[in-house]
Design an enzyme around this catalytic site. Structure first.
Site, mmCIF file in Angstrom:
data_model
loop_
_atom_site.group_PDB
_atom_site.id
_atom_site.type_symbol
_atom_site.label_atom_id
_atom_site.label_comp_id
_atom_site.label_asym_id
_atom_site.label_seq_id
_atom_site.Cartn_x
_atom_site.Cartn_y
_atom_site.Cartn_z
ATOM 1 C CB SER A 22 10.745 0.193 -7.932
ATOM 2 O OG SER A 22 10.434 0.896 -6.767
ATOM 3 C CE1 TYR B 168 16.270 1.705 -7.861
ATOM 4 C CE2 TYR B 168 14.299 2.554 -6.765
ATOM 5 C CZ TYR B 168 15.035 1.489 -7.256
ATOM 6 O OH TYR B 168 14.538 0.210 -7.148
ATOM 7 C CE LYS C 93 15.138 -0.522 -10.573
ATOM 8 N NZ LYS C 93 15.526 -1.868 -10.883
HETATM 9 P P1 NAD Z 1 20.599 -5.591 -4.015
HETATM 10 O O1 NAD Z 1 21.495 -4.413 -4.112
HETATM 11 O O2 NAD Z 1 20.638 -6.407 -2.791
HETATM 12 O O3 NAD Z 1 20.824 -6.560 -5.261
HETATM 13 C C1 NAD Z 1 21.214 -6.086 -6.514
HETATM 14 C C2 NAD Z 1 22.350 -6.962 -6.999
HETATM 15 O O4 NAD Z 1 22.757 -6.528 -8.281
HETATM 16 C C3 NAD Z 1 23.582 -6.898 -6.099
HETATM 17 O O5 NAD Z 1 24.012 -8.208 -5.814
HETATM 18 C C4 NAD Z 1 24.618 -6.153 -6.941
HETATM 19 O O6 NAD Z 1 25.925 -6.573 -6.631
HETATM 20 C C5 NAD Z 1 24.183 -6.499 -8.336
HETATM 21 N N1 NAD Z 1 24.524 -5.510 -9.371
HETATM 22 C C6 NAD Z 1 24.288 -4.186 -9.352
HETATM 23 N N2 NAD Z 1 24.694 -3.635 -10.499
HETATM 24 C C7 NAD Z 1 25.189 -4.641 -11.267
HETATM 25 C C8 NAD Z 1 25.734 -4.711 -12.577
HETATM 26 N N3 NAD Z 1 25.859 -3.632 -13.346
HETATM 27 N N4 NAD Z 1 26.116 -5.916 -13.040
HETATM 28 C C9 NAD Z 1 25.988 -7.022 -12.291
HETATM 29 N N5 NAD Z 1 25.486 -7.019 -11.054
HETATM 30 C C10 NAD Z 1 25.073 -5.838 -10.550
HETATM 31 O O7 NAD Z 1 19.133 -5.057 -4.278
HETATM 32 P P2 NAD Z 1 17.757 -5.824 -4.095
HETATM 33 O O8 NAD Z 1 17.051 -5.216 -2.962
HETATM 34 O O9 NAD Z 1 17.961 -7.273 -4.163
HETATM 35 O O10 NAD Z 1 17.014 -5.334 -5.410
HETATM 36 C C11 NAD Z 1 17.026 -6.098 -6.599
HETATM 37 C C12 NAD Z 1 16.325 -5.307 -7.679
HETATM 38 O O11 NAD Z 1 15.001 -5.017 -7.264
HETATM 39 C C13 NAD Z 1 16.987 -3.965 -7.988
HETATM 40 O O12 NAD Z 1 16.949 -3.760 -9.368
HETATM 41 C C14 NAD Z 1 16.110 -2.968 -7.280
HETATM 42 O O13 NAD Z 1 16.126 -1.718 -7.908
HETATM 43 C C15 NAD Z 1 14.750 -3.627 -7.379
HETATM 44 N N6 NAD Z 1 13.840 -3.226 -6.312
HETATM 45 C C16 NAD Z 1 14.229 -3.364 -5.005
HETATM 46 C C17 NAD Z 1 13.375 -2.956 -3.988
HETATM 47 C C18 NAD Z 1 13.798 -3.040 -2.545
HETATM 48 O O14 NAD Z 1 13.204 -2.344 -1.702
HETATM 49 N N7 NAD Z 1 14.769 -3.867 -2.179
HETATM 50 C C19 NAD Z 1 12.114 -2.427 -4.313
HETATM 51 C C20 NAD Z 1 11.760 -2.327 -5.646
HETATM 52 C C21 NAD Z 1 12.622 -2.732 -6.650
HETATM 53 C C1 WQD Z 2 8.933 3.129 4.728
HETATM 54 C C2 WQD Z 2 8.172 3.999 5.727
HETATM 55 C C3 WQD Z 2 9.003 6.246 5.875
HETATM 56 C C4 WQD Z 2 12.865 5.166 7.621
HETATM 57 C C5 WQD Z 2 11.777 2.813 -0.571
HETATM 58 C C6 WQD Z 2 12.163 3.307 -1.926
HETATM 59 C C7 WQD Z 2 11.427 2.556 -2.976
HETATM 60 C C8 WQD Z 2 11.569 1.039 -2.818
HETATM 61 C C9 WQD Z 2 11.298 0.610 -1.429
HETATM 62 C C10 WQD Z 2 13.302 0.315 -4.293
HETATM 63 C C11 WQD Z 2 7.906 5.421 5.230
HETATM 64 C C12 WQD Z 2 9.180 5.521 7.194
HETATM 65 C C13 WQD Z 2 11.600 5.102 7.097
HETATM 66 C C14 WQD Z 2 13.052 5.810 8.879
HETATM 67 C C15 WQD Z 2 10.691 6.239 8.985
HETATM 68 N N1 WQD Z 2 12.896 0.605 -3.130
HETATM 69 N N2 WQD Z 2 10.530 5.631 7.759
HETATM 70 N N3 WQD Z 2 11.949 6.310 9.514
HETATM 71 O O1 WQD Z 2 10.333 5.091 1.110
HETATM 72 O O2 WQD Z 2 8.424 3.407 1.014
HETATM 73 O O3 WQD Z 2 10.411 3.044 -0.351
HETATM 74 O O4 WQD Z 2 12.034 1.417 -0.505
HETATM 75 O O5 WQD Z 2 12.694 0.360 -5.333
HETATM 76 O O6 WQD Z 2 11.962 2.971 -4.181
HETATM 77 O O7 WQD Z 2 11.851 4.699 -2.001
HETATM 78 O O8 WQD Z 2 10.575 2.738 2.092
HETATM 79 O O9 WQD Z 2 11.591 1.775 4.090
HETATM 80 O O10 WQD Z 2 12.383 4.039 3.305
HETATM 81 O O11 WQD Z 2 10.116 3.817 4.298
HETATM 82 O O12 WQD Z 2 9.745 6.739 9.602
HETATM 83 O O13 WQD Z 2 14.167 5.944 9.405
HETATM 84 O O14 WQD Z 2 8.982 4.169 6.902
HETATM 85 O O15 WQD Z 2 8.629 7.579 6.072
HETATM 86 O O16 WQD Z 2 6.648 5.805 5.714
HETATM 87 P P1 WQD Z 2 9.880 3.679 0.982
HETATM 88 P P2 WQD Z 2 11.269 3.076 3.465
#
Ligand code: NAD
Ligand code: WQD
Length: 349
Positions: A135, A159, A163
């Site tokens: 991330s 978190y 990562k």
């Molecule tokens: P999500 O929660 O929708 O998907 C994660 C999946 O992993 C879920 O289905 C959950 O049930 C499963 N899971 C969690 N822990 C587990 C375990 N110990 N064993 C087996 N299954 C497990 O999340 P997502 O948005 O699809 O994110 C997927 C990955 O991408 C995550 O690792 C997250 O940290 C990373 N990521 C997500 C975002 C985002 O904004 N969505 C951004 C950057 C990185």
């Molecule tokens: C986006 C923009 C807020 C909510 C997060 C995680 C990051 C990654 C992606 C997993 C920002 C603004 C938001 C609200 C707002 N996930 N905002 N009102 O913070 O960039 O990233 O998700 O890895 O780790 O931190 O995403 O969607 O929360 O915010 O004004 O109610 O929207 O300030 O500018 P962010 P976000």
């Protein structure tokens, strides 16, 4: 090739599974369902049949990654040479920044502990190709410029720490020289959107803190208004700027990373996956309203703790090395998210 997707029933994992199937990969999924629902399996199958895709069958294992015996069983079941697991796409993990502050033990145990178990079993079975869902949150910066992969790693919440720790662990594994590992950390920026069918999308079980799920709630009139966190950032209109990336573009990036790794002997790479384009909160609201003909009332409130003004990827490495190119616009993300929200206003419940 057989690919194991951990967390394959989650938001990003489900789109990756679909893209893998469409590209003729054989797909196995390990998911504990801690943040997903088995209905996603039916819906992936529906998309496959609607599009008359001639794909192989997906195998689902409901299991927690930390259950080493179960993992060993799965790898053993697929250990016959010609059909062994060729690569792992590792999406499983907990992902809420907020929750991680209150529950660091759960986050470290799941995200780091789960990965250690996974790598241990992969090594045991000679599977040494892994793409990790990292991330942009690990950078802990966001002050104006594009962020490239060499930016300082400085996560500011548990978190993000998990990562960064997994990336660090994978680097140690790579340099151990025990096996010829092929490792790519894909650092996602702000994934959003949904498959264009509206059948799979983001369905968080807990309280959503990210902007897209909140905008959807407002559009569905389940919430009065969106609170915009700050209008005095040093950005084009004072609101926070982010790099939103369509989940299908993200999924395509994984296929290209896999294909890239299939052509190298050993590799350790960190690659940003983002659009490279910054969108402010106000711009996002405008596009969402216009694309979907809905109202998104909002008010400005103070900045959110730990927020940044401007977080946008330098995505040139993904473009040059993986030959990846994000194809979908903010408008596509808004339309596709809304279609999913209309079909599943409460997610998969
Ligand atoms: P999500 O929660 O929708 O998907 C994660 C999946 O992993 C879920 O289905 C959950 O049930 C499963 N899971 C969690 N822990 C587990 C375990 N110990 N064993 C087996 N299954 C497990 O999340 P997502 O948005 O699809 O994110 C997927 C990955 O991408 C995550 O690792 C997250 O940290 C990373 N990521 C997500 C975002 C985002 O904004 N969505 C951004 C950057 C990185
Ligand atoms: C986006 C923009 C807020 C909510 C997060 C995680 C990051 C990654 C992606 C997993 C920002 C603004 C938001 C609200 C707002 N996930 N905002 N009102 O913070 O960039 O990233 O998700 O890895 O780790 O931190 O995403 O969607 O929360 O915010 O004004 O109610 O929207 O300030 O500018 P962010 P976000």
């Amino acid at each position: 090739m057989k690919v194991l997707v951990t967390g394959g029933l989650g938001f990003i994992g489900s789109h990756i599974c679909l893209e893998l199937l469409s590209n003729n990969f054989e797909v196995l999924v390990v998911d504990s369902l801690i943040n997903s629902n088995s209905l996603v399996i039916d819906n992936i199958n529906k998309i496959v049949s609607q599009n008359k895709l001639n794909v192989r069958k997906m195998r689902i294992y409901e299991a927690d990654l930390r259950d080493e015996c179960k993992l060993i069983d799965i790898f053993r079941e697929h250990s016959i040479k010609e059909s062994s697991i060729g690569a792992v796409i590792h999406c499983a993990g907990l992902k809420s920044v907020n929750d991680s502050v209150g529950s660091p033990i759960d986050y470290w145990a799941n995200n780091v502990g789960g990965t250690i178990k996974l790598i241990k079993v992969m090594e045991e079975f000679g599977c040494n190709t892994i793409i990790f869902s990292s991330s942009a949150t690990i950078y802990g910066v966001g002050d104006g410029g594009l962020i490239n992969e060499n930016a300082t790693i400085n996560p500011i919440n548990p978190y993000g720490q998990t990562k960064a720790a997994v990336e660090r662990f994978l680097k140690d594994v790579f340099y151990s020289g025990n096996q010829k590992w092929k490792i790519v950390n894909l650092r996602y920026f702000n994934p959003t959107g949904a498959h264009k069918s509206g059948l799979i999308g983001e369905s968080p079980k807990g309280l959503a803190n990210n902007i897209f799920p909140i905008i959807s709630k407002v559009a569905l009139k389940k919430k009065d208004k969106l609170k915009i966190f700050g209008n005095n950032w040093d950005t084009k209109d004072g609101t926070g700027v982010r790099d939103y990336i369509h989940v299908m573009d993200l999924a395509e990036g994984h296929i290209l990373a896999l294909k890239y790794l299939n052509n190298v002997k050993e590799e350790f790479l960190n690659i940003n996956l983002g659009n490279g384009i910054g969108t402010s909160v106000l711009e996002l609201i405008k596009t969402y309203q216009e694309s979907n003909n809905v109202e998104i009332p909002f008010e400005f409130v103070g900045r959110r703790k730990g927020d940044f003004g401007h977080v946008v990827a330098d995505n040139s490495k993904a473009i040059s090395l993986l030959k990846w190119k994000p194809k979908r616009s903010i408008k596509d993300m808004c339309k596709d998210s809304w279609r999913w929200n209309l079909l599943y206003p409460n997610g998969y419940v």
